[in-house]
Design a protein around this motif. Structure first.
Motif, PDB file in Angstrom:
ATOM      1  N   LEU A 138       0.866  -1.132  -0.079  1.00 48.21           N
ATOM      2  CA  LEU A 138       0.042   0.144   0.117  1.00 48.21           C
ATOM      3  C   LEU A 138       0.901   1.354   0.045  1.00 48.21           C
ATOM      4  CD1 LEU A 138      -2.606  -1.159   2.403  1.00 48.21           C
ATOM      5  CD2 LEU A 138      -3.022  -0.067   0.359  1.00 48.21           C
ATOM      6  N   LEU A 139       1.663   1.316   0.736  1.00 48.76           N
ATOM      7  CA  LEU A 139       2.790   2.406   0.918  1.00 48.76           C
ATOM      8  C   LEU A 139       3.464   2.764  -0.377  1.00 48.76           C
ATOM      9  CD1 LEU A 139       4.394   2.473   4.398  1.00 48.76           C
ATOM     10  CD2 LEU A 139       2.620   4.065   3.483  1.00 48.76           C
ATOM     11  N   HIS A 140       4.095   1.477  -0.950  1.00 47.89           N
ATOM     12  CA  HIS A 140       4.613   1.707  -2.391  1.00 47.89           C
ATOM     13  C   HIS A 140       3.597   2.468  -3.537  1.00 47.89           C
ATOM     14  CE1 HIS A 140       6.345  -0.212  -5.934  1.00 47.89           C
ATOM     15  NE2 HIS A 140       7.284   0.790  -5.609  1.00 47.89           N
ATOM     16  N   LEU A 176       1.029   4.252  -2.712  1.00 43.70           N
ATOM     17  CA  LEU A 176       0.915   5.508  -2.573  1.00 43.70           C
ATOM     18  C   LEU A 176       1.800   6.238  -2.945  1.00 43.70           C
ATOM     19  CD1 LEU A 176      -1.217   7.282  -1.092  1.00 43.70           C
ATOM     20  CD2 LEU A 176      -0.467   6.645   1.155  1.00 43.70           C
TER      21      LEU A 176
END
Lengths: 199, 199
Positions: A100-102, A104
DNA sequence: CGAGCGATTGAACCAGGTCAAACGGGGTGG
DNA sequence: CCACCCCGTTTGACCTGGTTCAATCGCTCG
């Protein structure tokens, strides 16, 4: 298990779309997707019945249609700008949080990318777009260009200006003709990167 | 604990930035932030030493600087376009997964927003930007405009064109003068929304 | 072969860019 | 307190890159 030998991880149910093909429509239901290769174009469907407005691009690695995970429906229409391959997301083995962070992080670059495609003179914009369409890295590369009207829409130019600019690039041998004129099946000229570095 | 009485939830360590103030710089270390109010502007610092390139905007609710969570450093320079308030992210009580998905959804809109700000005639672009700067919703609203050169950069126009366009809007009573000319402290004219709807 | 669609090319036009000058207010130094 | 300077804004005149309108071409498909 069955056929995942030489595919990228978690690409078992990858789907391929040919250039110009609809991927999903605004308001429709479906999963989010991860773009494994190619370039996806978004359209905002104007409520007032006018024609769809260009709203962005996504390239390999990025996630499209996340809003469908939260709201159940896509906000944009997505079409394949180049041939591309998508797989449902989230999928497979990655740690979800990092995934998810990637995603984002990549999403943050989307705005910068479209801004660049609408900055500067016509020739710079088109060079940048061609670069984006080329398979990454390689110093000399080839790609098939989308129809001029699509290039025009993305760069905020007109099809005529795009045509003239491409003619110029062809004259300077920056790109190769290979299919200078086109008929119904929209395929345009191929490109050699070489000189493109000087953008 | 000292002054968090009437603040929004989880805004204990909110930080306020005044219009024009630097929030973080490309390459610096720090947390990711959630924009609670105001508008943040991004710059891509060009490696070749030239001046920073406009790279996007973030509005209330969005997350900025996520890449710092993964890579440890910010990719962009962020400055406050309007007065704004940020708080470290992730923070507080939200389910992290939903928070991430929501952030990702908002990030998808960023590209569409900047595209819109660079589409159409000068006057349409500027109207759209003014709309963005106004506190949401309210039919009649006021906001202080950033320096003309900033407006120009965002809309891909020149400061002169922006000035002429704003003069036109002032003449049509779409916006109010209130500070027609400016000195060192960059404050520009205030705006009334009224007619702005017809964008 | 003919229709249809995209690309190309030309010519006129114009929105916005560029260059330059002047203005005005706030800040600073005397 | 006043004069001056700095800097963003405003305005004018001119120029140009790109748009617009329109005609033609070429390929593909029916």
């Amino acid at each position: 298990m069955i056929d995942s030998a030489d595919m990228p991880i978690s690409a078992q149910d990858a789907r391929r779309f040919k250039s110009g093909q609809r991927i999903h429509d605004a308001g429709a239901e479906g999963p989010a997707w991860r773009v494994s290769s190619g370039v996806v174009r978004f359209h905002l469907i104007d409520e007032s019945g006018s024609e769809p407005l260009f709203a962005g691009l996504a390239v390999g690695g990025e996630i499209v249609g996340v809003e469908a995970l939260l709201f159940g429906r896509y906000s944009y229409r997505a079409t394949a700008l180049t041939d591309c391959e998508l797989s449902p997301w989230p999928g497979g083995a990655t740690t979800e949080r990092d995934s998810l962070l990637h995603a984002l992080t990549l999403a943050e670059h989307r705005a910068a990318r479209v801004v660049a495609l609408r900055s500067g003179q016509a020739i710079e914009r088109i060079r940048r777009l061609i670069r984006l369409l080329l398979p990454q890295a390689s110093a000399v590369a080839r790609a098939e260009l989308p129809p001029l009207r699509d290039i025009a829409e993305i760069t905020a130019l007109t099809a005529e200006t795009v045509s003239r600019t491409l003619s110029g690039l062809r004259r300077q041998k920056v790109i190769e003709p290979e299919q200078p004129r086109c008929g119904r099946g929209h395929k345009s000229c191929l490109v050699a990167l070489d000189l493109l570095a000087a953008a």
